[in-house]
Design a protein around this motif. Structure first.
Motif, short mmCIF file in Angstrom:
data_model
loop_
_atom_site.label_atom_id
_atom_site.label_comp_id
_atom_site.label_asym_id
_atom_site.label_seq_id
_atom_site.Cartn_x
_atom_site.Cartn_y
_atom_site.Cartn_z
N ASP A 203 28.40 -27.95 29.35
CA ASP A 203 27.61 -28.29 30.53
C ASP A 203 26.62 -27.16 30.83
O ASP A 203 26.47 -26.21 30.04
CB ASP A 203 28.51 -28.60 31.72
N SER A 204 25.93 -27.24 31.95
CA SER A 204 24.88 -26.27 32.26
C SER A 204 25.42 -24.87 32.48
O SER A 204 24.66 -23.90 32.45
CB SER A 204 24.09 -26.72 33.49
N THR A 218 21.83 -35.31 14.58
CA THR A 218 21.53 -34.65 15.85
C THR A 218 20.63 -33.44 15.58
O THR A 218 20.46 -33.02 14.43
CB THR A 218 22.81 -34.15 16.56
N GLN A 234 15.27 -31.34 22.16
CA GLN A 234 15.05 -32.76 21.94
C GLN A 234 16.23 -33.64 22.34
O GLN A 234 16.21 -34.84 22.11
CB GLN A 234 14.69 -33.02 20.47
N ASP A 235 17.26 -33.05 22.96
CA ASP A 235 18.40 -33.87 23.39
C ASP A 235 19.03 -33.24 24.62
O ASP A 235 18.77 -32.10 24.98
CB ASP A 235 19.43 -34.02 22.26
N ASP A 236 19.90 -34.02 25.26
CA ASP A 236 20.52 -33.59 26.52
C ASP A 236 21.42 -32.37 26.33
O ASP A 236 21.51 -31.51 27.23
CB ASP A 236 21.32 -34.73 27.14
N ASP A 237 22.12 -32.28 25.20
CA ASP A 237 23.03 -31.15 24.98
C ASP A 237 22.26 -29.83 24.96
O ASP A 237 22.74 -28.81 25.46
CB ASP A 237 23.83 -31.33 23.69
N GLN A 238 21.08 -29.84 24.37
CA GLN A 238 20.24 -28.63 24.41
C GLN A 238 19.66 -28.41 25.80
O GLN A 238 19.67 -27.29 26.33
CB GLN A 238 19.09 -28.74 23.41
N ARG A 239 19.12 -29.45 26.39
CA ARG A 239 18.45 -29.30 27.68
C ARG A 239 19.38 -28.78 28.76
O ARG A 239 18.94 -28.10 29.69
CB ARG A 239 17.81 -30.63 28.10
N ALA A 240 20.68 -29.05 28.63
CA ALA A 240 21.65 -28.59 29.63
C ALA A 240 21.65 -27.07 29.75
O ALA A 240 21.91 -26.53 30.84
CB ALA A 240 23.05 -29.10 29.28
#
Length: 343
Positions: A203-204, A218, A234-240
């Motif tokens: 998570d963040s 991925t 390019q995905d939510d796991d990175q953006r977190a």
């Protein structure tokens, strides 16, 4: 040049700097505060010398950064959720330093300590730290040693050893940031290969919130070399976590865990480790960190490849790795090798 109190560490004693050299001309330096890896200067094919590590201009600058530049971190590298572990069915509260969580051993972790120099020679230095019972909330006394050895093939080996007198999770690593380019620009232009089929989503806060996930299809698939920038954010796991800051479960100890290459292709880093996982961090929060040259680093200017257990492992015995728990009469032993090759 350091003057006055800047010339002394927080304990009022001088910083102790150790330099190792080999016949190939590679020079690496360390200091006893945090058993910190300060510098790695590599002779290049064209006769120049290239600095492979991010670092500060003076020892005292290391006190004014929170990136753990080159430091030995422990007792438990990475994060422990809610700063809590369970020992014999009882909850033990650790010292929190990232909100409610513990990061890299707590607010006064091993990076913020004076390590004793046990021995040193032209190509090896051995540091020791005695961590008393209750240190940052951890149970029992822990005695740790870190041995830095420089070989003739420009490999810097880091050997970790620890013993305890009560059951305690142990996870020691080094937090060096690499930038293999001559000008230390955006490290996302480096090419990276990771020998890992699975990574751990977080998570963040960097806390695992799901099971291990296949890298296939991925942005986390580095099984073939690719530029770090290629699939960045390019995905939510990175953006977190604003980029890569994830543990990869390594597929084999016999093969290199990672291979990192400079943007110009002239300097290569190969990482071998006995640890079960590698934390790949793309320097998402490096901005403002005091730099070796004048000024400060920007985000993404260095890449950390930390050999360790998966984050929050004390609370996840189900994960497919050796236990991170160490008991009396046992010893924690792990070796990681960083080989720097001019191409």
């Amino acid at each position: 040049m350091l003057t006055g109190t800047e010339a002394l560490a927080p304990d009022g004693q001088p910083w102790r700097i150790t330099t190792l050299r080999n016949a190939a001309g590679m020079v690496v330096t360390f200091m006893d505060w945090g058993a910190t890896w300060l510098s790695a200067r590599v002779p290049m094919k064209d006769g120049t010398v290239r600095e492979a590590l991010l670092g500060c201009a003076t020892p005292s600058d290391y006190l004014h950064q929170t990136a753990y530049l080159g430091a030995t971190v422990g007792r438990y590298a990475n994060r422990i959720a809610q700063a809590r572990i369970s020992v014999n069915g009882a909850t033990v509260q650790l010292a929190a330093n990232q909100g409610e969580h513990q990061l890299h051993g707590g607010p006064e972790g091993f990076n913020a300590r004076r390590w004793q120099i046990l021995s040193q020679s032209a190509q090896e230095v051995v540091y020791q730290l005695d961590s008393p019972a209750g240190d940052q909330g951890f149970p029992g006394r822990l005695l740790a040693t870190v041995t830095y050895s420089l070989a003739e093939d420009n490999t810097l080996s880091i050997a970790y050893h620890a013993t305890v007198d009560e059951a305690c999770p142990v996870n020691l690593t080094n937090h060096a940031y690499f930038n293999l380019d001559a000008e230390h620009g955006d490290a996302r232009q480096h090419t990276l290969r990771l020998n890992a089929d699975r990574y751990l989503p977080v998570d963040s806060d960097g806390i695992p919130g799901a099971a291990l996930k296949s890298v296939a299809n991925t942005s986390f698939d580095f099984r073939q070399p690719k530029r770090v920038a290629q699939n960045f954010l390019q995905d939510d796991d990175q953006r977190a976590v604003k980029g890569y800051d994830h543990a990869f479960l390594l597929s084999s100890r016999e093969q290199p865990a990672a291979e990192l290459c400079s943007a110009d292709g002239k300097l290569k880093l190969t990482v071998f480790t006995e640890a079960p996982a590698l934390q790949f961090y793309s320097g998402n929060y490096l901005a403002g960190t005091p730099a070796r040259e004048q000024g400060v680093y920007t985000a993404f200017q260095g890449i950390a490849l930390e050999s360790e257990f998966l984050p929050d492992s004390p609370n996840h015995p189900e994960w497919p790795q050796p236990t991170c728990w160490l008991g009396p009469g046992e010893s924690f032993q792990s070796v990681t090798r960083y080989c720097l090759t001019a191409v």
